[in-house]
Write an enzyme that holds these catalytic residues in place. Structure first.
Site, PDB file in Angstrom:
ATOM      1  CB  SER A 170      27.264 119.866  39.118  1.00 54.49           C
ATOM      2  OG  SER A 170      26.083 120.118  39.770  1.00 54.49           O
ATOM      3  CG  ASP A 235      29.136 121.368  46.670  1.00 51.42           C
ATOM      4  OD1 ASP A 235      28.253 121.910  46.479  1.00 51.42           O
ATOM      5  OD2 ASP A 235      29.695 120.633  45.423  1.00 51.42           O
ATOM      6  CG  HIS A 264      28.067 123.226  43.210  1.00 49.77           C
ATOM      7  ND1 HIS A 264      28.132 121.698  43.272  1.00 49.77           N
ATOM      8  CD2 HIS A 264      27.247 123.536  42.210  1.00 49.77           C
ATOM      9  CE1 HIS A 264      27.486 121.195  42.425  1.00 49.77           C
ATOM     10  NE2 HIS A 264      26.905 121.994  41.594  1.00 49.77           N
TER      11      HIS A 264
END
Length: 288
Positions: A170, A235, A264
């Site tokens: 991320s 996501d 996510h």
């Protein structure tokens, strides 16, 4: 991902470089620290003390595998680092840049489990303003933080670049891409990567503006190491299209892992995640 207010939208188009501040507000969510670093009686080393919020899943034996210390960045902050010696026969060490809203305490159990299963040691660090690291989170500090971590891994433990796998998750893909664009390493893993801050906040963005934050899409083409891209198809924070675009732009990609149905924060819970990482370390890197 929070929405932007009317004033922030006006600021975005009328008063650059405010967008980088907006992107930073969306990106950085440091939690309350879930650990502390305590000097021993001789004041020569730190011990790693976890709070209940860290949700440690192992015994003291595994905790003893973790070494912690602090190092200073070029921006003057002191960042906390940890080295998890998961496997005595490990060829590779992952330099792991974690995702948002977590710190080393919350990640420690995951690191032990991951390193043990894929036969790698794991070195990680908390960004400025996260955990017990000093300073405030910012884009410039991200780059200084990973540089300091890289130098510590090289000098303190004598790990050669050809035995280092850079792993970013991320927001952690931002410093990972920046470092990978400057150094050749064994490999790079980009887990739920983002193209840039503007492209996350405004999905219709087609180019990189001079005031954009986290422009990874323009840096990945400079990566000379093999790259594994991992992304969940559902996501909800960083759209799957970001992973696809990053994959298409990297010069030396291996077969990506598109995790069907994953969002996510749950990619690691799907079976193909560990399977693909094991294959990457044992098969793909042997070929490359």
């Amino acid at each position: 991902m929070n929405g932007l207010s009317f004033s922030e939208l006006c600021c975005l188009f009328c008063c650059p470089p405010c967008p980088s501040r907006i992107a930073a507000k969306l990106a950085f969510l440091p939690p309350d620290p879930t650990y502390s670093l305590v000097h021993d009686e001789a004041n020569s080393r730190y011990s790693f003390h976890l709070t209940d919020r860290a949700e440690w899943q192992y015994s003291q034996r595994e905790l003893d595998l973790i070494e912690v210390f602090q190092t200073r960045t070029s921006k003057g902050n002191r960042i906390s680092c940890m080295y998890a010696k998961c496997s005595p026969n490990a060829r590779y060490t992952l330099l792991f840049s974690h995702g948002n809203a977590v710190d080393l305490g919350q990640m420690s159990s995951f690191y032990i489990g991951l390193g043990t299963r894929i036969n790698c040691n794991i070195f990680s660090y908390d960004y400025s303003g996260y955990g017990t690291s000093t300073g405030k989170p910012s884009e410039k500090n991200l780059y200084a933080d990973i540089d300091a971590a890289w130098q510590s891994l090289r000098s303190r433990y004598g790990i050669c670049p050809q035995n280092i796998i850079l792993y970013g998750q991320s927001i952690g893909t931002v410093p990972t891409v920046d470092l990978a664009a400057r150094y050749e390493v064994a490999a790079v893993v980009l887990h739920s990567p983002l193209m840039s801050g503007m492209r996350v906040a405004f999905p219709e963005t087609k180019r990189t503006w001079f005031f954009d934050a986290f422009p990874s899409i323009d840096k990945v083409q400079k990566i000379t190491s093999p790259v594994l891209v991992i992304h969940g198809t559902e996501d909800e924070v960083i759209d799957f299209s970001h992973g696809l675009a990053i994959f298409e732009r990297c010069p030396r990609t291996v077969e990506p892992l598109w995790v069907e149905g994953a969002g996510h924060n749950d990619v690691e819970l799907f079976g193909p995640y560990l399977e693909r990482l094991k294959q990457f370390v044992t098969v793909d890197l042997a070929v490359n």
